[in-house]
Design a protein around this motif. Structure first.
Motif, PDB file in Angstrom:
ATOM      1  N   UNK A  44       0.833  -1.202   0.000  1.00  0.00           N
ATOM      2  CA  UNK A  44       0.000   0.000   0.000  1.00  0.00           C
ATOM      3  C   UNK A  44       0.875   1.261   0.000  1.00  0.00           C
ATOM      4  N   UNK A  45       1.992   1.190   0.707  1.00  0.00           N
ATOM      5  CA  UNK A  45       2.866   2.359   0.793  1.00  0.00           C
ATOM      6  C   UNK A  45       3.549   2.633  -0.544  1.00  0.00           C
ATOM      7  N   UNK A  46       3.839   1.580  -1.300  1.00  0.00           N
ATOM      8  CA  UNK A  46       4.475   1.776  -2.608  1.00  0.00           C
ATOM      9  C   UNK A  46       3.465   2.194  -3.664  1.00  0.00           C
ATOM     10  N   UNK A  47       2.262   1.662  -3.569  1.00  0.00           N
ATOM     11  CA  UNK A  47       1.252   1.938  -4.604  1.00  0.00           C
ATOM     12  C   UNK A  47      -0.089   2.152  -3.920  1.00  0.00           C
ATOM     13  N   UNK A  48      -0.539   3.406  -3.878  1.00  0.00           N
ATOM     14  CA  UNK A  48      -1.773   3.733  -3.137  1.00  0.00           C
ATOM     15  C   UNK A  48      -3.006   3.071  -3.723  1.00  0.00           C
ATOM     16  N   UNK A  49      -2.911   2.633  -4.981  1.00  0.00           N
ATOM     17  CA  UNK A  49      -4.071   1.983  -5.607  1.00  0.00           C
ATOM     18  C   UNK A  49      -4.196   0.511  -5.276  1.00  0.00           C
ATOM     19  N   UNK A  50      -3.221  -0.041  -4.524  1.00  0.00           N
ATOM     20  CA  UNK A  50      -3.240  -1.469  -4.236  1.00  0.00           C
ATOM     21  C   UNK A  50      -4.501  -1.848  -3.458  1.00  0.00           C
ATOM     22  N   UNK A  51      -5.298  -2.741  -4.029  1.00  0.00           N
ATOM     23  CA  UNK A  51      -6.566  -3.229  -3.438  1.00  0.00           C
ATOM     24  C   UNK A  51      -7.534  -2.088  -3.101  1.00  0.00           C
ATOM     25  N   UNK A  52      -7.368  -0.950  -3.781  1.00  0.00           N
ATOM     26  CA  UNK A  52      -8.170   0.233  -3.424  1.00  0.00           C
ATOM     27  C   UNK A  52      -9.648   0.039  -3.720  1.00  0.00           C
TER      28      UNK A  52
END
Length: 851
Positions: free
Chosen positions: A65-73
């Motif tokens: 989540x910290x690397x990619x804010x769209x992860x599982x968003x």
């Protein structure tokens, strides 16, 4: 060592969606926990591990989540019905001795990966259990994945090793990461390379091995130019996707395999929690035992008294106490009692003692499953007086959705210590169980329902079972032969219509005949072929003559096998069929019957109605048949206090014609048969929450017309409209729907976040008070009819109840009087704001009495 590691969230999630919603009587959701435990048991039985670790996700963000804010968003939160189960599952697993793992900043997958890597390093065997295919990347020489799923309530597992992954995907486990990097993952919102799907990604990795090789040689790859440009344009997201999709194998957790050997189970606490969750069958399957009995309970230890006990002294003691708690059983047809008196169990088959005990009016009798006892005593000509409690019937009223009502289970459910007494366990817990259920029934205001309806009804049903219903066996056999000739004729017509012979009873062959040979439009196709379910064929009825023939063939074949051959198998030596009546089967309180189910004798077709010709009265006797007229609508008018419907019934109007006049805005004498039929559909469908779509389909009108009918109906019968809103609101507030007699049905579905489940709960909230009250009224009528027949010293006897219909078998010279009694007692069974109406008819056969 062999380590089994479970992805807790993944398996719980699949269990939740793979099993229908289950709840306890207190409204706790349990289906996810139940499915998880059954999967855990299967995995342990299949793999026999030395140690078990169960990993769970934390709600905190992970490094992804910290690397990619769209992860599982895009993922929605866990449904409340599932979230509610997680704490109980974790507590239960800990009590069972399992070690649970959670790691902030990491997912359960990463815990699985870290333990898998450790096993590869040490040479230990690792079995990963998950519902997520992402973990397939972890498969190696010492690591296998068991892909777990729950389908139709049953645990299913597919084993993946390196060979299986190569067979299914054509790559090695590690290469699955690169496939995902290109194709992405919509469920985790991992972008991948837009425009390249699973097939394209798989072919790229099979040919070029990995992402690095692809980009190192991007200009010379033998691929379409459009694919090359997509790869070049989205190189950054491809590598981001690989990082996001790669399971971490270095999470900061304890990797000492020996630390995951199961700890000793806290048996008593685990059993108490499982009893709270109503997992009684799992308690035995998981090898758990009843909690140890506290010392104060065992002070007067239960003992088995010798068969030569002085029964006369025991009877005197029971008379002095004014109470007898006993369990009846019937080894080889002999009546035997296990009497629990002052914490001692007496095994008695002395018929003299049993007769004296049962006939004594001063001794209150408490037992479990009283109907068979009534039946046995009735056959012996012995009365059972002052029956105070049947713990099975009481438990049913308190929890009508339970899967069983065995005494040992009830003891666990209500927190009653269960001494180790083997077959005597039921008798051991009966006094305490009786006292507890008396208290619970009183709390729920159901004492009168138990004492005045269910308990006396058990005696009525027992006598009905003993009497049975006479049948014309030769007539049934002859009718079966007639049906077989018609079946053979229809079969020939089907072969002629299709053009060849095949097995009509084989769904696969029938599907090929209808949908391949005849080319009919088909519905869903299953793995085994085209579906030929009744609903699909009904929709095709007019597309080809063969479909109508198949439907007729099935109808006749079922009639012959179920109701001709089936009934002949259960005719007793006395020439009568003795069906078993069940009081604890349905959630609405209706009586059901089995062996055979006489309530399912078909009546909608002329062929089905013919079966009633073979149910007869004994020689010199007749059948008196009466059924209620529109009892559910009359109950609805009463509980809704709808003035218009009440007035229609008070005027003795044709309620369907009256409704049609209001809905179609015309005088009653101008209502056509089709208008009345449509109004009837609205009358019976409205309280079940029928939609405009369903009504339109049922009566053959447009959805707009059906919607108008419903709105006009609710406008005229405004009291019913208010009733439906009110009972749903009350059920949501109370957690249950209730009849006018205090019968309850608990409705946890009303709190569901799922629209369909919640809608189901609302429909039940509207119709259960109607259905349940109608069932209670006919039960009261049965008791009153039987008591009246006995009081007036008549030979006539009640022999069958079918929904809203009662049948009395009477000597010819008692027929008119029996009809009068039947009508009077049915019509006075309840005091409503509208009259209850019943009409009795007399005939030699069931068919004649219904004519």
């Amino acid at each position: 060592m062999k380590l089994l590691v479970l992805d807790g969230n993944s398996i719980l999630n699949r269990a939740f969606y793979g099993i229908r919603l289950l709840t306890t009587k207190e409204g706790l959701f349990t289906n996810g926990i139940y499915g998880f435990l059954t999967m855990l048991q299967k995995l342990k039985n299949d793999t026999n591990p030395d140690a078990v670790a169960i990993a769970f996700d934390l709600r905190a963000p992970t490094f992804r989540h910290k690397e990619y804010t769209g992860y599982k968003a895009q993922r929605k939160g866990m449904p409340e019905e599932l979230a509610q189960q997680l704490p109980n599952l974790k507590e239960l697993l800990r009590l069972l001795g399992y070690r649970l793992l959670e790691c902030e900043g990491f997912e359960a997958d990463d815990i699985l990966g870290t333990l898998a890597k450790k096993c590869e390093e040490t040479g230990d065997e690792c079995i990963l259990a998950t519902g997520d295919r992402d973990s397939l990347q972890l498969v190696g020489p010492h690591v296998t994945v068991r892909l777990a799923a729950t389908k139709f309530g049953q645990p299913q597992v597919t084993v993946y090793d390196e060979a299986k992954i190569m067979e299914d995907y054509g790559v090695t486990p590690k290469q699955l990461i690169d496939i995902k990097a290109i194709q992405g993952d919509t469920s985790d919102n991992i972008p991948g390379v837009p425009g390249i799907g699973p097939k394209g990604a798989g072919e790229l990795i099979q040919k070029y091995h990995d992402l690095d090789t692809i980009y190192k040689n991007i200009d010379t790859l033998d691929i379409r130019e459009s694919m090359r440009q997509k790869l070049i344009q989205h190189k950054e997201t491809a590598y981001l996707s690989r990082r996001l999709g790669t399971i971490c194998t270095s999470a900061p957790i304890d990797t000492e395999i020996a630390h995951y050997v199961c700890a000793p189970c806290d048996n008593d606490a685990a059993v108490r929690l499982m009893a709270k969750l109503e997992f009684f069958s799992l308690i035995d399957k998981m090898g758990l035992r009843a909690p140890a009995v506290p010392a104060e309970v065992t002070a007067g230890e239960l003992v088995r008294v010798a068969e030569h006990t002085d029964t006369a002294e025991l009877l005197k003691a029971l008379q002095k106490a004014g109470r007898a708690d006993f369990i009846a059983d019937y080894p080889d047809g002999v009546l035997r009692l296990a009497v629990n008196f002052r914490n001692q169990i007496h095994r008695i088959d002395d018929l003299k003692f049993i007769k004296a005990l049962c006939a004594d009016e001063k001794i209150k009798k408490n037992t479990h499953d009283i109907k068979p006892l009534y039946a046995k005593l009735d056959a012996l000509g012995v009365p059972l007086r002052n029956a105070e409690m049947d713990t099975m019937l009481a438990a049913y009223l308190l929890n009508p959705s339970a899967s069983g009502y065995e005494p040992a289970r009830l003891a666990q459910e209500y927190g009653i210590p269960l001494p180790e007494q083997g077959e005597l366990a039921a008798a051991a817990v009966l006094p305490a169980l009786t006292d507890k259920l008396v208290e619970e029934i009183a709390k729920k205001n159901q004492t009168e329902l138990l004492d005045k309806i269910e308990m006396p009804l058990a005696a009525v049903l027992a006598r009905m079972e003993n009497i049975g219903f006479a049948v014309d066996a030769e007539g049934i056999q002859a009718y079966g032969d007639v049906l077989q000739k018609q079946i053979d004729e229809i079969q020939s017509q089907i072969y002629e219509a299709v053009g060849y012979e095949f097995n009509i009873n084989s769904p696969k062959q029938l599907g090929e005949a209808l949908f391949v040979k005849l080319g009919l439009s088909h519905g869903k196709k299953t793995k085994s072929g085209y579906s030929t379910a009744a609903g699909i064929l009904e929709n095709l009825r007019y597309e080809h003559p063969a479909v109508e023939l198949v439907l007729n063939y099935r109808s006749m074949a079922k009639l012959k096998s179920t109701y001709c051959e089936g009934l002949l198998k259960v005719v007793a030596p006395d020439g009568r069929i003795h069906s078993s009546f069940n009081q604890t089967e349905t959630r609405t309180g209706r009586i059901s019957s089995t062996e055979p189910n006489l309530q399912n004798i078909p009546v909608r077709t002329e062929l089905g109605r013919e079966m009633r010709r073979f149910f007869v009265a004994r020689k010199g006797w007749v059948l008196v048949d009466a059924d209620y007229s529109q009892i559910e609508l009359r109950v609805l008018a009463h509980v809704a206090n709808d003035r218009n419907m009440i007035q229609a019934f008070l005027n003795n109007d044709d309620i369907h014609r009256s409704t049609a006049a209001q809905v179609f805005h015309m005088p009653e004498d101008m209502v056509t048969p089709i208008m009345r039929s449509r109004a009837k559909a609205v009358n019976f469908g409205i309280v079940y929450g029928i939609s405009a779509f369903s009504l339109a389909k049922d009566i053959g009108v447009t959805r707009k017309e059906a919607d108008t009918y419903i709105r006009d109906y609710l406008s005229h019968y405004s009291g019913i409209n208010e009733y439906m809103k009110r009972v749903v609101a009350e059920a949501k507030e109370n957690g249950y729907a209730e009849t006018m007699f205090g019968r309850r049905r608990y409705l946890p579905e009303l709190t569901s976040s799922n629209f369909n489940m919640r809608s189901f709960g609302e429909r039940v909230a509207r119709n259960m008070p109607i259905q349940g009250a109608a069932a209670d009224i006919i039960k009261i009528a049965m008791i009153r009819v039987e008591n009246r027949l006995q009081k007036e010293n008549m030979k006539s006897r009640l022999i069958l109840q079918v929904h809203d219909e009662l049948i009395v078998e009477a000597p010819q010279d008692e027929a008119e009087k029996a009809a009068k009694i039947l009508t009077e007692e049915m019509q006075s069974a309840a005091s409503l704001s509208v009259p209850l109406v019943a009409e009795a008819k007399i005939g030699r056969t069931w068919y004649e009495a219904k004519a």
